[in-house]
Write a protein that holds these residues in place. Sequence first.
Motif, PDB file in Angstrom:
ATOM      1  N   GLY A 113       0.830  -1.211   0.000  1.00 23.45           N
ATOM      2  CA  GLY A 113       0.000   0.000   0.000  1.00 23.45           C
ATOM      3  C   GLY A 113       0.861   1.256   0.000  1.00 23.45           C
ATOM      4  N   PHE A 114       1.900   1.224   0.808  1.00 25.68           N
ATOM      5  CA  PHE A 114       2.794   2.387   0.872  1.00 25.68           C
ATOM      6  C   PHE A 114       3.466   2.599  -0.480  1.00 25.68           C
ATOM      7  CE2 PHE A 114       6.778   4.522   1.563  1.00 25.68           C
ATOM      8  CZ  PHE A 114       6.448   5.547   2.446  1.00 25.68           C
ATOM      9  N   VAL A 115       3.935   1.496  -1.059  1.00 24.98           N
ATOM     10  CA  VAL A 115       4.633   1.593  -2.350  1.00 24.98           C
ATOM     11  C   VAL A 115       3.691   2.175  -3.414  1.00 24.98           C
ATOM     12  CG1 VAL A 115       5.662   0.232  -4.228  1.00 24.98           C
ATOM     13  CG2 VAL A 115       6.217  -0.298  -1.839  1.00 24.98           C
ATOM     14  N   GLN A 116       2.452   1.692  -3.415  1.00 21.60           N
ATOM     15  CA  GLN A 116       1.494   2.140  -4.441  1.00 21.60           C
ATOM     16  C   GLN A 116       1.192   3.628  -4.333  1.00 21.60           C
ATOM     17  OE1 GLN A 116       0.491   0.560  -7.048  1.00 21.60           O
ATOM     18  NE2 GLN A 116       1.524  -1.330  -6.472  1.00 21.60           N
ATOM     19  N   THR A 117       1.335   4.186  -3.152  1.00 24.49           N
ATOM     20  CA  THR A 117       1.072   5.616  -2.999  1.00 24.49           C
ATOM     21  C   THR A 117       2.345   6.434  -3.174  1.00 24.49           C
ATOM     22  OG1 THR A 117      -0.406   4.883  -1.259  1.00 24.49           O
ATOM     23  CG2 THR A 117      -0.163   7.247  -1.531  1.00 24.49           C
ATOM     24  N   ALA A 118       3.429   5.967  -2.553  1.00 27.75           N
ATOM     25  CA  ALA A 118       4.654   6.780  -2.513  1.00 27.75           C
ATOM     26  C   ALA A 118       5.324   6.896  -3.884  1.00 27.75           C
ATOM     27  CB  ALA A 118       5.635   6.186  -1.505  1.00 27.75           C
ATOM     28  N   VAL A 119       5.303   5.810  -4.660  1.00 27.39           N
ATOM     29  CA  VAL A 119       6.039   5.841  -5.938  1.00 27.39           C
ATOM     30  C   VAL A 119       5.422   6.846  -6.929  1.00 27.39           C
ATOM     31  CG1 VAL A 119       6.777   4.480  -7.931  1.00 27.39           C
ATOM     32  CG2 VAL A 119       6.997   3.541  -5.619  1.00 27.39           C
ATOM     33  N   PRO A 120       4.100   6.788  -7.173  1.00 28.10           N
ATOM     34  CA  PRO A 120       3.537   7.792  -8.090  1.00 28.10           C
ATOM     35  C   PRO A 120       3.761   9.222  -7.611  1.00 28.10           C
ATOM     36  CG  PRO A 120       1.957   6.025  -7.695  1.00 28.10           C
ATOM     37  CD  PRO A 120       3.084   5.812  -6.745  1.00 28.10           C
ATOM     38  N   GLU A 121       3.647   9.435  -6.300  1.00 27.65           N
ATOM     39  CA  GLU A 121       3.894  10.781  -5.758  1.00 27.65           C
ATOM     40  C   GLU A 121       5.289  11.253  -6.122  1.00 27.65           C
ATOM     41  OE1 GLU A 121       2.404  13.086  -3.800  1.00 27.65           O
ATOM     42  OE2 GLU A 121       0.455  12.115  -3.982  1.00 27.65           O
ATOM     43  N   THR A 122       6.260  10.350  -5.939  1.00 29.49           N
ATOM     44  CA  THR A 122       7.653  10.742  -6.172  1.00 29.49           C
ATOM     45  C   THR A 122       7.921  10.932  -7.662  1.00 29.49           C
ATOM     46  OG1 THR A 122       8.205   9.437  -4.230  1.00 29.49           O
ATOM     47  CG2 THR A 122      10.039  10.177  -5.571  1.00 29.49           C
ATOM     48  N   LEU A 123       7.320  10.071  -8.489  1.00 35.37           N
ATOM     49  CA  LEU A 123       7.492  10.239  -9.940  1.00 35.37           C
ATOM     50  C   LEU A 123       6.932  11.587 -10.371  1.00 35.37           C
ATOM     51  CD1 LEU A 123       6.759   6.642 -11.297  1.00 35.37           C
ATOM     52  CD2 LEU A 123       8.964   7.814 -11.110  1.00 35.37           C
ATOM     53  N   LYS A 124       5.854  12.014  -9.736  1.00 36.42           N
ATOM     54  CA  LYS A 124       5.279  13.318 -10.051  1.00 36.42           C
ATOM     55  C   LYS A 124       6.266  14.421  -9.636  1.00 36.42           C
ATOM     56  CE  LYS A 124       0.965  15.763  -9.272  1.00 36.42           C
ATOM     57  NZ  LYS A 124      -0.144  15.871  -8.337  1.00 36.42           N
ATOM     58  N   LEU A 125       6.860  14.238  -8.492  1.00 34.77           N
ATOM     59  CA  LEU A 125       7.808  15.243  -8.009  1.00 34.77           C
ATOM     60  C   LEU A 125       8.955  15.471  -8.994  1.00 34.77           C
ATOM     61  CD1 LEU A 125       8.327  14.454  -4.193  1.00 34.77           C
ATOM     62  CD2 LEU A 125       6.839  16.133  -5.233  1.00 34.77           C
ATOM     63  N   VAL A 126       9.395  14.401  -9.613  1.00 36.66           N
ATOM     64  CA  VAL A 126      10.560  14.548 -10.503  1.00 36.66           C
ATOM     65  C   VAL A 126      10.136  14.747 -11.964  1.00 36.66           C
ATOM     66  CG1 VAL A 126      12.029  13.192  -8.975  1.00 36.66           C
ATOM     67  CG2 VAL A 126      10.898  12.064 -10.895  1.00 36.66           C
ATOM     68  N   GLY A 127       8.851  14.937 -12.185  1.00 30.53           N
ATOM     69  CA  GLY A 127       8.394  15.243 -13.531  1.00 30.53           C
ATOM     70  C   GLY A 127       8.239  14.027 -14.422  1.00 30.53           C
ATOM     71  N   LEU A 128       8.025  12.859 -13.817  1.00 27.36           N
ATOM     72  CA  LEU A 128       7.856  11.645 -14.629  1.00 27.36           C
ATOM     73  C   LEU A 128       6.459  11.052 -14.474  1.00 27.36           C
ATOM     74  CD1 LEU A 128      11.305   9.869 -14.108  1.00 27.36           C
ATOM     75  CD2 LEU A 128      10.497  11.046 -16.153  1.00 27.36           C
ATOM     76  N   ASP A 129       5.525  11.925 -14.159  1.00 26.01           N
ATOM     77  CA  ASP A 129       4.146  11.502 -14.009  1.00 26.01           C
ATOM     78  C   ASP A 129       3.696  10.771 -15.278  1.00 26.01           C
ATOM     79  OD1 ASP A 129       1.948  11.326 -12.514  1.00 26.01           O
ATOM     80  OD2 ASP A 129       1.187  13.339 -12.930  1.00 26.01           O
ATOM     81  N   GLY A 130       3.112   9.621 -15.118  1.00 27.98           N
ATOM     82  CA  GLY A 130       2.591   8.900 -16.276  1.00 27.98           C
ATOM     83  C   GLY A 130       3.622   8.064 -17.018  1.00 27.98           C
ATOM     84  N   LYS A 131       4.879   8.064 -16.533  1.00 27.00           N
ATOM     85  CA  LYS A 131       5.892   7.282 -17.242  1.00 27.00           C
ATOM     86  C   LYS A 131       6.313   6.036 -16.464  1.00 27.00           C
ATOM     87  CE  LYS A 131       7.465  10.924 -20.181  1.00 27.00           C
ATOM     88  NZ  LYS A 131       8.460  11.866 -20.604  1.00 27.00           N
ATOM     89  N   GLY A 132       5.501   5.659 -15.501  1.00 28.81           N
ATOM     90  CA  GLY A 132       5.843   4.529 -14.648  1.00 28.81           C
ATOM     91  C   GLY A 132       6.028   3.226 -15.386  1.00 28.81           C
ATOM     92  N   LYS A 133       5.339   3.066 -16.504  1.00 30.24           N
ATOM     93  CA  LYS A 133       5.408   1.771 -17.208  1.00 30.24           C
ATOM     94  C   LYS A 133       6.545   1.717 -18.212  1.00 30.24           C
ATOM     95  CE  LYS A 133       0.884  -0.086 -16.492  1.00 30.24           C
ATOM     96  NZ  LYS A 133      -0.385   0.608 -16.552  1.00 30.24           N
ATOM     97  N   ARG A 134       7.204   2.835 -18.444  1.00 27.33           N
ATOM     98  CA  ARG A 134       8.314   2.822 -19.415  1.00 27.33           C
ATOM     99  C   ARG A 134       9.490   2.011 -18.870  1.00 27.33           C
ATOM    100  NH1 ARG A 134       9.088   7.728 -22.513  1.00 27.33           N
ATOM    101  NH2 ARG A 134       7.032   8.527 -23.070  1.00 27.33           N
ATOM    102  N   MET A 135      10.201   1.386 -19.793  1.00 24.82           N
ATOM    103  CA  MET A 135      11.437   0.695 -19.415  1.00 24.82           C
ATOM    104  C   MET A 135      12.589   1.705 -19.524  1.00 24.82           C
ATOM    105  SD  MET A 135      10.420  -2.274 -18.645  1.00 24.82           S
ATOM    106  CE  MET A 135      11.873  -3.326 -18.542  1.00 24.82           C
ATOM    107  N   PRO A 136      13.691   1.497 -18.795  1.00 19.81           N
ATOM    108  CA  PRO A 136      14.797   2.458 -18.841  1.00 19.81           C
ATOM    109  C   PRO A 136      15.263   2.783 -20.255  1.00 19.81           C
ATOM    110  CG  PRO A 136      15.144   0.959 -17.031  1.00 19.81           C
ATOM    111  CD  PRO A 136      13.922   0.466 -17.765  1.00 19.81           C
TER     112      PRO A 136
END
Length: 478
Positions: A113-136
């Motif tokens: 539960g923590f991971v599901q909330t914290a990761v999107p929040e942090t991706l948003k912080l660094v400007g990667l909102d919506g790119k969670g499914k991309r591979m490196p």
Amino acid sequence: MIRFDSVTKSYPGQTRPALDGITVEILRGEFVFLVGASGSGKSSFLRLILKEDRPTAGRIHVLGQDLRSISTRKVPYFRRNLGVVFQDFRLLSNKNVFENVAFALRVIGKSRGFVQTAVPETLKLVGLDGKGKRMPHELSGGEQQRVAIARAIVNKPQILLADEPTGNLDPVTSAGIMTLLERINASGTTVVMATHEAGIVDQMQRRVIELSSGEVVRDERSAGYAVGVALAPTTSVVGAVPGDAVPTDLAAAALAAVGAESTDATGSAADVEVVPVAASAASSTSTGETAAADALVASVRAEEALHAIEADTDAAATVTEPEPEPAKRPAPRKKRPAKRPAAKAEVVEQAADEASVDTPMDTGTVGVAAPKVTRKVMQDAPPLYVEPEERDAVTDEAAEITAAATMPVEPLTTAGAAEAGDDGGDDDDGDGRDRPPGRPAAPVSAKSAHLTLAERLGLRSPAGPRAGDDDQEVGPVK
Ligand SMILES: Nc1ncnc2c1ncn2[C@@H]1O[C@H](COP(=O)(O)OP(=O)(O)OP(=O)(O)O)[C@@H](O)[C@H]1O
């Protein structure tokens, strides 16, 4: 927050110590640049803070703890307060963006539960909102570094260590990364960054600790990369007024590029004389003077071209420049056009090329490159960071975790894992699956020839590579 008392680090087989009797203190909330020629000891300094290495002599305190008192077993717990970013990103090539960031939380046993909330929040912080499914490999270098930064800050560390974080990035992308690091620092995280990027240091005007042959030869507040590169009016890039004083700092950096001003290798912070830029230009008798002038002319010409493009762009886009923002809690930046004209980036790169002077490095001074990142580039970098809500559940929970992590901790037993809010076990093999309750943690060997990513990030005790591990570190993926 970080204190070195007469610290010496000698490596076996080396005649000179990498660090030689260093005494320095870094306070909570500071942004510190660690500069110095290659081999001057910057990475050794960072490794000692991480307790990746032990000093040969002297004492180091981090977050109030004497590092000697932290047993090997407890090092991973200590490191949860520290985020680390490397030049080569070190992402997991077989995991997507979300999983790369989530990895840092899973390894320390955070609940799903923590991971599901914290990761999107942090991706948003660094400007990667919506790119969670991309591979490196589907990301640009700058985006990969932002994933690495997200991974470093997702657990809200008190200290962020960055070793040449812009070393593999182009000027515009570097500027974006620096804006992000500055915002992270503005939210209270202490940032220590080793870098060779003169342009970045000159623009940011933060504390500079300069190492030379393992000694601190300069420790200056609000300083530039080399002695004499001081831009008095600016203390924050974020709050900088567009267009001010650019030619002056370019002049300083160009002069610095040929060593028109140099650091006395034997000098201490107290006896370093900061020479005003104008005076240094007038009095320089260095043989590099002509080259410096050429570099300066090239820089100013490029800057003029940039202004011309800027004028065109702004007229077309009718974008309002942001007001200077307060230093502590900057307001969200106004939206800029998503795409800048390609010509602009080219001019910046051309400026860097033209301004670079092929001058042999003076071993007694910092090896200075012409400015790769100018103030203009920094200002024009697209905003990467979305100001978080004043309070939210994730922030509060992360703050509690950070606070808890600063207290003496015991290694996670089954009971400990449950106490830490875990959902049943400890994911100590980094595969995203929890260790079944009752199964002991991986054994700790005294030395390991190779560290896995979790170990490098300080999230797990060194135990050497394990068969089937999928957290072996990798470099930039392109
Ligand atoms: N593991 C090691 N074993 C032996 N010598 C080392 C080791 N690590 C660093 N050194 C030596 O210690 C000195 C300082 O190295 P360090 O990597 O800290 O410098 P640096 O300023 O970070 O350099 P760079 O900017 O090139 O990364 C160098 O002379 C280097 O060769």
